[in-house]
Design a protein around this motif. Structure first.
Motif, PDB file in Angstrom:
ATOM      1  N   GLY A  37       0.625  -1.182  -0.114  1.00 56.26           N
ATOM      2  CA  GLY A  37       0.129  -0.042  -0.032  1.00 56.26           C
ATOM      3  C   GLY A  37       0.748   1.239   0.040  1.00 56.26           C
ATOM      4  O   GLY A  37       0.007   2.431  -0.073  1.00 56.26           O
ATOM      5  N   ALA A  61       2.656   4.740  -9.197  1.00 62.97           N
ATOM      6  CA  ALA A  61       1.256   4.785  -9.339  1.00 62.97           C
ATOM      7  C   ALA A  61       1.001   5.345 -10.829  1.00 62.97           C
ATOM      8  O   ALA A  61      -0.028   5.085 -11.428  1.00 62.97           O
ATOM      9  CB  ALA A  61       1.019   5.807  -8.173  1.00 62.97           C
ATOM     10  N   LEU A  90       0.841   2.846 -13.331  1.00 61.69           N
ATOM     11  CA  LEU A  90      -0.338   1.981 -13.310  1.00 61.69           C
ATOM     12  C   LEU A  90      -1.465   2.730 -14.115  1.00 61.69           C
ATOM     13  O   LEU A  90      -2.413   2.257 -14.773  1.00 61.69           O
ATOM     14  CB  LEU A  90      -0.857   1.711 -11.830  1.00 61.69           C
ATOM     15  CG  LEU A  90      -0.148   0.472 -11.157  1.00 61.69           C
ATOM     16  CD1 LEU A  90      -0.509   0.691  -9.772  1.00 61.69           C
ATOM     17  CD2 LEU A  90      -0.825  -0.630 -11.819  1.00 61.69           C
ATOM     18  N   GLY A 126      -4.783   2.574 -16.721  1.00 61.74           N
ATOM     19  CA  GLY A 126      -5.898   3.632 -16.595  1.00 61.74           C
ATOM     20  C   GLY A 126      -6.312   3.441 -14.940  1.00 61.74           C
ATOM     21  O   GLY A 126      -7.444   3.628 -14.719  1.00 61.74           O
ATOM     22  N   TYR A 127      -5.331   2.893 -14.283  1.00 65.64           N
ATOM     23  CA  TYR A 127      -5.577   2.757 -12.585  1.00 65.64           C
ATOM     24  C   TYR A 127      -5.490   4.014 -11.982  1.00 65.64           C
ATOM     25  O   TYR A 127      -4.434   4.745 -12.271  1.00 65.64           O
ATOM     26  CB  TYR A 127      -4.784   1.816 -12.141  1.00 65.64           C
ATOM     27  CG  TYR A 127      -5.120   0.507 -12.645  1.00 65.64           C
ATOM     28  CD1 TYR A 127      -6.187  -0.657 -12.173  1.00 65.64           C
ATOM     29  CD2 TYR A 127      -3.995   0.038 -13.734  1.00 65.64           C
ATOM     30  CE1 TYR A 127      -6.171  -1.651 -12.621  1.00 65.64           C
ATOM     31  CE2 TYR A 127      -4.526  -1.534 -14.181  1.00 65.64           C
ATOM     32  CZ  TYR A 127      -5.555  -2.088 -13.564  1.00 65.64           C
ATOM     33  OH  TYR A 127      -5.646  -3.439 -14.209  1.00 65.64           O
ATOM     34  N   VAL A 128      -6.564   4.478 -11.087  1.00 65.90           N
ATOM     35  CA  VAL A 128      -6.360   5.700 -10.321  1.00 65.90           C
ATOM     36  C   VAL A 128      -6.940   4.872  -8.924  1.00 65.90           C
ATOM     37  O   VAL A 128      -7.441   4.190  -8.689  1.00 65.90           O
ATOM     38  CB  VAL A 128      -7.247   6.695 -10.666  1.00 65.90           C
ATOM     39  CG1 VAL A 128      -6.765   7.304 -12.020  1.00 65.90           C
ATOM     40  CG2 VAL A 128      -8.860   6.328 -10.538  1.00 65.90           C
ATOM     41  N   PRO A 129      -6.588   5.917  -7.963  1.00 69.89           N
ATOM     42  CA  PRO A 129      -6.779   5.453  -6.543  1.00 69.89           C
ATOM     43  C   PRO A 129      -8.260   5.131  -6.223  1.00 69.89           C
ATOM     44  O   PRO A 129      -9.074   6.259  -6.810  1.00 69.89           O
ATOM     45  CB  PRO A 129      -6.165   6.516  -5.508  1.00 69.89           C
ATOM     46  CG  PRO A 129      -5.058   7.051  -6.367  1.00 69.89           C
ATOM     47  CD  PRO A 129      -5.507   6.846  -7.834  1.00 69.89           C
ATOM     48  N   ASP A 130      -8.776   4.452  -5.741  1.00 71.76           N
ATOM     49  CA  ASP A 130     -10.498   4.226  -5.525  1.00 71.76           C
ATOM     50  C   ASP A 130     -10.471   4.700  -4.010  1.00 71.76           C
ATOM     51  O   ASP A 130     -11.824   4.802  -3.834  1.00 71.76           O
ATOM     52  CB  ASP A 130     -11.015   2.760  -5.274  1.00 71.76           C
ATOM     53  CG  ASP A 130     -10.177   1.762  -4.585  1.00 71.76           C
ATOM     54  OD1 ASP A 130      -9.243   2.256  -3.883  1.00 71.76           O
ATOM     55  OD2 ASP A 130     -10.508   0.447  -4.518  1.00 71.76           O
ATOM     56  N   GLN A 131      -9.585   5.336  -3.269  1.00 68.91           N
ATOM     57  CA  GLN A 131     -10.135   6.004  -2.027  1.00 68.91           C
ATOM     58  C   GLN A 131      -8.823   7.017  -1.901  1.00 68.91           C
ATOM     59  O   GLN A 131      -7.697   6.791  -2.515  1.00 68.91           O
ATOM     60  CB  GLN A 131      -9.390   5.038  -0.833  1.00 68.91           C
ATOM     61  CG  GLN A 131     -10.681   3.965  -0.811  1.00 68.91           C
ATOM     62  CD  GLN A 131     -10.176   2.936   0.252  1.00 68.91           C
ATOM     63  OE1 GLN A 131     -10.393   2.994   1.474  1.00 68.91           O
ATOM     64  NE2 GLN A 131     -10.050   1.654  -0.155  1.00 68.91           N
ATOM     65  N   TYR A 183      -4.617  12.811 -11.664  1.00 63.91           N
ATOM     66  CA  TYR A 183      -5.633  12.189 -10.787  1.00 63.91           C
ATOM     67  C   TYR A 183      -6.911  13.164 -10.850  1.00 63.91           C
ATOM     68  O   TYR A 183      -8.056  12.651 -10.905  1.00 63.91           O
ATOM     69  CB  TYR A 183      -5.260  11.900  -9.449  1.00 63.91           C
ATOM     70  CG  TYR A 183      -4.264  10.731  -9.211  1.00 63.91           C
ATOM     71  CD1 TYR A 183      -4.293   9.772 -10.222  1.00 63.91           C
ATOM     72  CD2 TYR A 183      -3.659  10.486  -8.054  1.00 63.91           C
ATOM     73  CE1 TYR A 183      -3.365   8.624 -10.227  1.00 63.91           C
ATOM     74  CE2 TYR A 183      -2.888   9.131  -7.794  1.00 63.91           C
ATOM     75  CZ  TYR A 183      -2.606   8.318  -8.905  1.00 63.91           C
ATOM     76  OH  TYR A 183      -2.108   7.142  -8.950  1.00 63.91           O
ATOM     77  N   ALA A 232      -8.694  13.062 -13.768  1.00 62.30           N
ATOM     78  CA  ALA A 232      -9.077  11.627 -14.079  1.00 62.30           C
ATOM     79  C   ALA A 232     -10.406  11.259 -13.077  1.00 62.30           C
ATOM     80  O   ALA A 232     -11.082  10.150 -13.079  1.00 62.30           O
ATOM     81  CB  ALA A 232      -8.125  10.589 -14.069  1.00 62.30           C
ATOM     82  N   GLY A 233     -10.508  12.339 -12.120  1.00 65.05           N
ATOM     83  CA  GLY A 233     -11.864  12.079 -11.210  1.00 65.05           C
ATOM     84  C   GLY A 233     -11.327  11.600 -10.105  1.00 65.05           C
ATOM     85  O   GLY A 233     -12.326  10.869  -9.202  1.00 65.05           O
ATOM     86  N   ALA A 234     -10.299  11.231  -9.842  1.00 64.20           N
ATOM     87  CA  ALA A 234      -9.827  10.598  -8.309  1.00 64.20           C
ATOM     88  C   ALA A 234      -9.585  11.419  -7.532  1.00 64.20           C
ATOM     89  O   ALA A 234      -9.121  12.688  -7.583  1.00 64.20           O
ATOM     90  CB  ALA A 234      -8.608   9.877  -8.815  1.00 64.20           C
ATOM     91  N   LEU A 254      -3.340   3.871   0.966  1.00 62.81           N
ATOM     92  CA  LEU A 254      -2.422   4.091  -0.257  1.00 62.81           C
ATOM     93  C   LEU A 254      -1.775   5.420  -0.010  1.00 62.81           C
ATOM     94  O   LEU A 254      -2.095   6.620  -0.106  1.00 62.81           O
ATOM     95  CB  LEU A 254      -3.343   4.266  -1.620  1.00 62.81           C
ATOM     96  CG  LEU A 254      -2.354   4.285  -2.751  1.00 62.81           C
ATOM     97  CD1 LEU A 254      -1.405   3.157  -3.082  1.00 62.81           C
ATOM     98  CD2 LEU A 254      -3.100   4.522  -4.116  1.00 62.81           C
ATOM     99  N   LEU A 270       2.048   7.330  -1.655  1.00 59.20           N
ATOM    100  CA  LEU A 270       2.687   7.518  -2.691  1.00 59.20           C
ATOM    101  C   LEU A 270       3.852   8.412  -2.404  1.00 59.20           C
ATOM    102  O   LEU A 270       3.714   9.685  -2.045  1.00 59.20           O
ATOM    103  CB  LEU A 270       2.038   7.896  -3.876  1.00 59.20           C
ATOM    104  CG  LEU A 270       0.523   7.269  -4.212  1.00 59.20           C
ATOM    105  CD1 LEU A 270      -0.278   7.905  -5.396  1.00 59.20           C
ATOM    106  CD2 LEU A 270       1.061   5.577  -4.609  1.00 59.20           C
TER     107      LEU A 270
END
Lengths: 463, 99
Positions: free
Chosen positions: A130, A137, A140, A145-150, A168, A171-173, A254, A256
């Protein structure tokens, strides 16, 4: 299977791609070995199936990279993706792993374009699942196209950290907070170089846009953060830090980390090329002539592996290095206009770099752990205290500390602990960082199985 | 920890298993991305103290994402492209020679 090239380029980032293309134009027979399955390096790390949604979040610099990749793919280059170089010999022989087998090529000139790695950030808890680098990040994001979900917490400083935060946002994260560890006093050493930054209008505008967008989205930025720790049972659960004499905690799964990037000098150090200490960027870089050529004939370095200059400069340095190699190989018909253009562009980038490097020079406390129980060597789980003890017992550099403690002896071979170990030895022995010798990696540069080594021999026997 | 941005464009997928659980993701991604997509922060435990670790650098430098792939140990998940039916499993502690 084995090939003979005039120029072997290692690494398909902007420096390597640009060098390989320029060398081909100069009439050299060029081969390029790259560890990734697709060209681009980490900066233009590209997915097998790019989607418009991800490209949109990444912005226009990434789009430029895609154009470069297209040109590279169209050029007449013996390009070998998925090739992990594990030895480079003085005579220009290169051994690499591909499809689980070892193979060799022979080159008259070798250009290392191995780019940068992220500086290690050895804070307590940095080994917990984590906790990743900001660059990881971003990989990813680029590749899947991975972005944090929290809401993630970004810790450190430097342009990449703000870029990823901004990506981020686009991308709306959600971002939990940005904890800024760079000393605010850096501004005073950076200011005399401000004119260099101001002359780079596009770069300046880009940085200002990121910060403005982060501000209008009300992303929480906490400045002057010290004593960062990551806590959790079996995985990251919270990050705690000191701010204004008070300890604060933010819950997050998470974290970073980013404290800038340093040249990936693994192969250049292993080859014994002469290096010098860059005190602003706080790492070694090979000593090169104006054409990227090292002190040992037959070897050149271009791009971030030669000192952190960034992706734009890497393309120019690649072009110059191709010319340097061509001259060393007795070719004429150089592209004088191209060389002049590259030199002009580099001069302008150098001005901005001088400002940025000073502004984001990491705090010593983020590079050198104060607490003895902080892990320094992730592979062998060696702590700062053990390295300090080794230094007191006489370890002069990583080479001796390795014998005393096993640090640097794991699969990463010191890539990730060397900067911290050197700094700890310097601190304990009362030396300047530059007085602690750089580590000397040995081949194989990446772990090789006996099966992979034996495969070519068995095939020859069977044939 | 992560979610994938939704896309309107068609994407070719492959299915792998992470710890026995099927996970479907775009072709061309890595085993480390499969761990992330499966919500699995831990890929291995260390040989020395048994501490949990997961992907850290995603670019082949740190070797913290070592996992078992199709029964073979010490695979760098971030450097391994996924294939249909690939079995990705947690690597626990030290390896045995030939194991």
């Amino acid at each position: 299977m084995s090939a003979n090239w005039d120029l072997a380029v290692i690494g398909a980032g902007p420096a390597g791609m640009s060098a390989a293309m320029a060398a081909t134009r100069l009439g050299l027979k060029v081969g390029l070995l790259d560890e990734q399955p697709r060209p681009g390096g980490q900066i233009y790390r590209n997915p097998a199936q790019p989607t418009p949604e991800v490209l949109e979040a990444l912005g226009e610099d990434y789009a430029h990279g895609m154009e470069l990749i297209e040109k590279f793919r169209a050029a007449d280059i013996d390009y070998r993706p998925g090739a992990t170089v594990w030895d480079v010999m003085a005579g220009g022989e290169i051994a690499f792993l591909r499809d689980g087998r070892s193979a060799e090529v022979q080159a008259r000139h070798v250009l290392l374009a191995t780019g940068a790695i992220e500086r290690p950030v050895p804070v307590p808890g940095w080994t917990l699942p984590g906790v990743m680098t900001v660059g990881a990040a971003q990989i990813l994001l680029k590749t899947g196209g991975y972005v944090p979900d929290q809401p993630a917490v970004l810790v450190g400083g430097g342009p990449l950290l703000y870029l990823v935060a901004w990506q981020y946002l686009k991308a709306g994260a959600q971002i939990g907070a940005i904890l800024e560890t760079v000393p605010r006093s850096n501004l005073w050493s950076a200011l005399p170089h401000a004119s260099g930054m101001l002359s780079q209008g596009r770069l300046l505008a880009k940085g200002r846009r990121w910060l403005r967008d982060l501000r209008s989205a009300r992303v929480r930025r906490i400045r002057g953060v010290t004593d960062v720790r990551i806590e959790g049972e079996g995985a990251a659960e919270a990050v705690t830090f000191q701010k204004g004499g008070r300890r604060q905690t933010i819950q997050t799964p998470l974290v970073l980390l980013h404290e800038g990037v340093i040249p990936n000098t693994h192969i250049s150090l292993a080859l014994g090329l002469e290096h010098g200490w860059n005190d602003i960027q706080q790492w070694w870089q090979p000593r090169l002539d104006d054409w990227g050529r090292a002190d040992k004939p037959g070897f050149s370095v271009a791009g971030d592996g030669a000192g952190i200059w960034g992706a734009e400069a890497a393309e120019h340095l690649g072009l110059l290095a191709a010319h340097g190699a061509a001259m060393a190989l007795g070719k004429d018909g150089l592209d004088q206009a191209g060389v002049a253009e590259a030199r002009g562009a580099l001069k302008s980038v150098a001005g901005a770099r001088a400002f940025l490097d000073r502004l984001y020079r990491p705090a010593r406390s983020q590079r050198v752990p104060a607490a003895d129980d902080t892990i320094v060597c992730r592979c062998e789980e060696v702590t700062a205290g053990q390295v300090r003890q080794a230094a007191r017992m006489g370890a002069l550099g990583l080479t001796q500390a390795k014998a005393y403690t096993r640090c640097g002896m794991g699969p990463c071979q010191g890539r990730l602990c060397a900067p911290t170990v050197s700094a700890l030895i310097a601190e304990t022995r009362g030396l300047d960082d530059a007085e602690v010798p750089a580590y000397r990696p040995r081949p194989p540069f990446k772990p090789v199985t006996l099966g992979a080594l034996a495969a070519p021999a068995f095939r020859a026997k069977a044939g | 920890m992560f979610r994938r941005l939704e896309t309107a464009s068609p994407v070719e997928t492959v299915t792998v298993t992470v710890g026995g659980k099927p996970v479907t993701l775009p072709r061309g991604e890595t085993a480390a991305a499969a761990l992330v997509a499966a919500g699995e922060a831990t890929g291995r435990t260390t040989p020395i103290t048994g501490a949990p670790r997961g992907p850290y650098c995603m670019m082949g430098v740190c070797f913290d994402c070592l996992v078992m792939i199709d029964g073979a140990p010490n695979r760098q998940a971030c450097m391994t492209e996924i294939r249909d039916g690939m079995r990705i499993e947690r690597q626990v502690g030290a390896r045995r020679i030939g194991g």
